[in-house]
Write an enzyme that holds these catalytic residues in place. Sequence first.
Site, PDB file in Angstrom:
ATOM      1  N   GLY A   1       3.092  24.431  24.161  1.00 24.68           N
ATOM      2  CA  GLY A   1       2.324  24.914  23.022  1.00 24.68           C
ATOM      3  C   GLY A   1       2.037  23.802  22.031  1.00 24.68           C
ATOM      4  O   GLY A   1       2.395  22.643  22.234  1.00 24.68           O
TER       5      GLY A   1
ATOM      6  N   ASP B   1      -1.180  21.024  31.215  1.00 26.63           N
ATOM      7  CA  ASP B   1      -1.379  21.352  29.808  1.00 26.63           C
ATOM      8  C   ASP B   1      -2.277  20.335  29.112  1.00 26.63           C
ATOM      9  O   ASP B   1      -2.650  20.539  27.946  1.00 26.63           O
ATOM     10  CB  ASP B   1      -0.040  21.459  29.072  1.00 26.63           C
ATOM     11  CG  ASP B   1       0.807  20.211  29.221  1.00 26.63           C
ATOM     12  OD1 ASP B   1       1.253  19.956  30.352  1.00 26.63           O
ATOM     13  OD2 ASP B   1       1.033  19.504  28.224  1.00 26.63           O
ATOM     14  N   ASN B   2      -2.645  19.268  29.817  1.00 30.37           N
ATOM     15  CA  ASN B   2      -3.595  18.290  29.283  1.00 30.37           C
ATOM     16  C   ASN B   2      -4.951  18.371  29.981  1.00 30.37           C
ATOM     17  O   ASN B   2      -5.748  17.438  29.889  1.00 30.37           O
ATOM     18  CB  ASN B   2      -3.039  16.874  29.432  1.00 30.37           C
ATOM     19  CG  ASN B   2      -1.826  16.620  28.559  1.00 30.37           C
ATOM     20  OD1 ASN B   2      -1.631  17.286  27.545  1.00 30.37           O
ATOM     21  ND2 ASN B   2      -0.986  15.684  28.954  1.00 30.37           N
TER      22      ASN B   2
END
Length: 477
Positions: free
Chosen positions: A80, A242-243
């Site tokens: 997150g 997440d990137n």
Amino acid sequence: MRMDNQYAQFDWAGTLVTPAPLRSPRLLLLNRDLADELGMALSEAQWRDMTAGLQLVTGMQPFAQVYAGHQFGGFSPQLGDGRAMLLAEVIAPDNQRWDLHLKGAGKTPYSRFGDGRAVLRSSLREYLASEAMHHLGIATTRALALVGSQEPVYREQVESGAGLLRAAHSHLRFGHFEFFYYSGQPECIPTLLNYLIDTQWPDLTKDATGYASLFARVVEKTATLIAQWQLVGFCHGVLNTDNMSMLGLTLDYGPYGFLDAYNPDHICNHSDHTGRYAYDQQPAVGYWNLQRLAQALSGVIEMDALQQALGGYEQRLMTAYSEGMRQKLGLLQWQDEDPALFRDMFALMKAQQVDYTCWFRRLAELTPSAAIPTELLTLVNDVEAWQPWFVRYQARLAQENRTQADKAAQMNAVNPKYILRNHLAQQAIDQAEQGDMAEADTLLRLLANPFDEQPEFNAYAMPAPDWASDLEISCSS
């Protein structure tokens, strides 16, 4: 300034937060052109205070997003916005939607053991890189403003705290969908897909057919993006899911790097001990990450549709790359021998550690019949070994039946003269940490026109000095 904070209304998708202000902030950089594009007519004091988390514009709803991700191959169930937050969704004068995302704004519920802060070193690196990529024509998040402060932040050593305000049409990542899939909240996934359709791709239907088309679009955009990275010699460094952007943007600049001497095995991230994210691994990693996204979407998209979309990844990437490489070499028509010509060139470049950017730029001066330009020969250390390749390449150019001027113009339009080499970024950082932003300003000016001849900046277009190879860039960057 018009705002429409739809994402912040999804209370299950994150947490409303309050920025922790930086003490005694100073506005270091402001992207006035982008600010005008967004319709944000603020004073420098307002930009400074907003980017430092001191005073937000009325209507903003700071919101930290939750997501998950596969990091270096292992799954992390909850990540997150640990040092960032979505300030607002702005509707620009042309009705385009932009996220305003503030990095370094303090702790959020997703900071884990972090302090939620950013340092000047990494913030300036992201500002420079995102603007460099934008002007190279590669999809990316953008930098809006950078502030520095005297507030100490503890990393490997004590550094000065900073705030970076960046903008993008969306910051949705593959990891958003992974979080809700693996946490047993599949009912949230269609809502996120519908949000993406409403705000970015309203031509798609909000049903299984539309979701399948959306995934196919993500596959295509990701393949195109990575092909562009490979063509310009860019290494991301941390291609965790997440990137990875749902819009095919270059997202989250950390230990990135542009190739100096050509090395397909180049690892730009000192923390990547296995070379998982090496330059030549990026195409395969992009596909692996898309497979993880497909798994997360398997509850709303038929498996056949997912597999069909994934099946188009390699062809799209290779088509974009081969077309781009032909343009870099000044070739218009496809010939069966072209792949061998490319492979043999790269083998020689690797063996002789030829500078990637300078090689393609200077190659534009080569003609089908004249002698090899001296400036090109200075890049190699064994001219004799290159001679057979030069003969083949010149013969290939002769088949094109075009003027030297046309060929050179085409090559110079796709082969940048200026890139953000690590040592150039480091020199700007060193000066910025002493309170001098002149070098950063210079880099931003020359990188705004990377394909143009800018004689006053010729020193920035030279191969990297020997000491640059000692620079180590890690995930903390």
